[in-house]
Design a protein around this motif. Structure first.
Motif, short mmCIF file in Angstrom:
data_model
loop_
_atom_site.label_atom_id
_atom_site.label_comp_id
_atom_site.label_asym_id
_atom_site.label_seq_id
_atom_site.Cartn_x
_atom_site.Cartn_y
_atom_site.Cartn_z
N THR A 167 0.80 -1.23 0.00
CA THR A 167 0.00 0.00 0.00
C THR A 167 0.83 1.28 0.00
OG1 THR A 167 -0.21 -0.10 2.42
CG2 THR A 167 -1.98 -1.11 1.11
N LYS A 208 4.02 -0.72 -3.31
CA LYS A 208 2.94 -0.20 -4.15
C LYS A 208 3.37 -0.15 -5.61
CE LYS A 208 -0.31 3.68 -4.57
NZ LYS A 208 -0.74 4.98 -3.96
N GLY A 235 -5.72 -0.04 1.33
CA GLY A 235 -5.74 -1.21 0.46
C GLY A 235 -6.87 -1.17 -0.53
#
Length: 250
Positions: A18, A23, A46
Motif C-alpha cells: 500500500t 505499491k 488497500g
C-alpha cells in the motif's frame, strides 16, 4: 520474451503493497496482466489501491494482516490461496542505537523482515513445487551489507532475509521455484522522507548516479526477477543502489 508475456495470468502476492516500493511493484505487475493480491495493514488504503489498479484495467484484491503476528501471517497465506509469485516487500525499520533498542523493537524487526517471509514461503511454496514453477523475490536492503552507527536490528533482520534467499534457492530450485533478492540503496519513499525530514536532499549524494532511486525502478527489477527473462537467475542478491559510495556525505 517480454516480462509481461510471462507474468500475464499469474497470481502474485505482494506484501507491504500500500505504499512505497511495494505499491510500485503491485501496480507494475498488475499493469502486466497479473492478478495481484495486495497486503497491507490499512484497509482503507488497500481498498483505494484496488480501485486504482482496476481503473487502470488491472486485477487486484486486498488482504489486511499484521506481520508481527505469526498467526495473522499464516492467515494471510491461507486467504491468498495458490500464488505463482510471492514478493516480500513489507519492511519495518526503526533506526536507533543498540542501547536505545529494546527487545520488543528487535523482535518486531525480525518478525516483519525475516520471520514473515519465512512463514509465507513455508505456506505457499509447496503449492508452487507441486505445480512445478514459481518465483519469490525479497526486497532487501543495502543495510544488510553496509554497517552504520545506528539501525543494527534492521540490518540484522535484512541480512537474515538475504541468507534465506540462498537457502531457499538451494531447497526449491530443483523443483522449478526460483528465489532472489533485490537489495536497494536509498529510495525516495514516504518512509525515507519521514526519516530524513529536511535532510532529504542528502539522499541524492549517496551513490555514483548522484541521485536516490525511485520505487518504479525497483519495481522494474522485481518484474525482471519474477519473469522468464531471468530464468537462469536463482539465489542472487541483486544490488540496486546506483553504485553506493563507501562514505556518506557530511
Amino acid at each position: 520474451m517480454s516480462a509481461s508475456s510471462t507474468v500475464r495470468g499469474r497470481t502474485a502476492l505482494v506484501t507491504g503493497a500500500t505504499s512505497g516500493i511495494g505499491k510500485a511493484i503491485a501496480r507494475n505487475l498488475a499493469a502486466q496482466g497479473a492478478h495481484v493480491v495486495l497486503h497491507g495493514r490499512d484497509q482503507a488504503r488497500g481498498e483505494a489501491l484496488v480501485k486504482e489498479i482496476e481503473s487502470e484495467g488491472g486485477s487486484a484484491r486486498f488482504i489486511a494482516a499484521d506481520l508481527t503476528d505469526a498467526d495473522d501471517t499464516l492467515r494471510l497465506a491461507a486467504e491468498a490461496g495458490a500464488v505463482d509469485i510471492l514478493v516480500n516487500s513489507a519492511g519495518l525499520y526503526e533506526f536507533a542505537p543498540t542501547a536505545a533498542s529494546d527487545a520488543a523493537s528487535f523482535d518486531r524487526h525480525i518478525a516483519v523482515n525475516t520471520r514473515a517471509p519465512f512463514l509465507l514461503v513455508g505456506a505457499l511454496v509447496p503449492g508452487m513445487v507441486e505445480r512445478g514453477q514459481g518465483s519469490i523475490v525479497i526486497v532487501g536492503s543495502s543495510a544488510a551489507r553496509t554497517p552504520a552507527p545506528i539501525g543494527a536490528a534492521y540490518g540484522a533482520s535484512k541480512a537474515g532475509a538475504e541468507i534465506l534467499t540462498r537457502y531457499w534457492a538451494t531447497e526449491f530450485g530443483p523443483s522449478g521455484v526460483r528465489v532472489n533478492t533485490v537489495s536497494p540503496g536509498l529510495v525516495h519513499t514516504e518512509g525515507t522522507k519521514a526519516m530524513f525530514g529536511e535532510h532529504t536532499a542528502m539522499l541524492d549524494k549517496t551513490n555514483a548516479r548522484g541521485r536516490a532511486g525511485e520505487p518504479s525502478e525497483i519495481a522494474d527489477i522485481v518484474s525482471f526477477l519474477v519473469s522468464e527473462a531471468s530464468s537462469y537467475v536463482n539465489g542472487a542478491v541483486l544490488f540496486a543502489d546506483g553504485g553506493e559510495l563507501s562514505t556518506l556525505p557530511s
